[in-house]
Design an enzyme around this catalytic site. Sequence first.
Site, short mmCIF file in Angstrom:
data_model
loop_
_atom_site.label_atom_id
_atom_site.label_comp_id
_atom_site.label_asym_id
_atom_site.label_seq_id
_atom_site.Cartn_x
_atom_site.Cartn_y
_atom_site.Cartn_z
N HIS A 81 0.87 -1.19 0.00
CA HIS A 81 0.00 0.00 0.00
C HIS A 81 0.90 1.23 0.00
CE1 HIS A 81 -3.70 -2.19 1.84
NE2 HIS A 81 -3.04 -2.94 0.99
N THR A 82 0.57 2.18 -0.84
CA THR A 82 1.51 3.29 -1.02
C THR A 82 1.77 4.07 0.27
OG1 THR A 82 2.03 5.28 -2.26
CG2 THR A 82 -0.30 4.90 -1.81
#
Length: 215
Positions: A81-82
């Site tokens: 997840h960024t």
Amino acid sequence: MMTKTYPRSNDLQTVYLNAVVKDPSIVVGDFTVYNDFRSDPRLFEKNNVLYHYPINHERLIIGKFCSIACGAKFLFNCANHTLRSLSTYTFPLFYDDWELDKKDVASAWDHKGDITIGNDVWIGYEAVVMAGVHIGDGAIIGARAVVTKDVAPYAIVGGVPAKEIRKRFSPEVIKRLQAWRWWDWPVDKIRESLPFLTSGDLEGLSANLKAVQKS
Ligand SMILES: CC(C)(COP(=O)(O)OP(=O)(O)OC[C@H]1O[C@@H](n2cnc3c(N)ncnc32)[C@H](O)[C@@H]1OP(=O)(O)O)[C@@H](O)C(=O)NCCC(=O)NCCS
């Protein structure tokens, strides 16, 4: 490309990996084996190569003569997840609910790139290799290691995160093995060299290299 699936008759737990992998973004060299005593080893793509979606165009590249133990996993980027976002919630993935542009879906995660594994690498039981990592020829990944950084050729690593335990050989021996690349020799020359390869007889292997170079 291996023409048979099982290197040992009556052992359905061990497969030549490139005989069973179908995804063109997973490239495996000849003689590399995967053993699984819990699941069908032919399901390697589904069970062991995780978060690996075509949208990212990332490859898993594994060399020749590698040994991959049961439960080893390759964790690709859609798992990341960024961290550019102020939230780790994957809003771009749920574009319908949030009325977002579908084309931005890949911005939900960070992109770390291909996983590349050299030749003659042994990956231990339930080890995890993270996206973007390169593992050099001849390396050993300890059981349950989590490999977050590149691993040097002929290094033994272990732990979470994986750290180098030691090198398998002296720098001089490593240099020679890397230059010789025995895994690229014709199969009959490798067969002839097995007494040297398996007993650690470097000078014997060197003599066979000369025969390979002459042929
Ligand atoms: C990594 C490995 C190859 C090291 O073997 P070794 O050199 O004989 O290891 P040793 O027992 O001498 O241990 C050397 C050091 O590494 C540590 N170590 C060994 N295996 C480790 C592992 N998997 N994770 C973290 N540390 C490990 C030891 O605690 C020891 O640390 P110390 O020097 O601080 O005391 C081996 O322990 C291993 O994990 N093999 C994989 C087994 C496997 O998964 N087989 C599946 C079937 S193919």
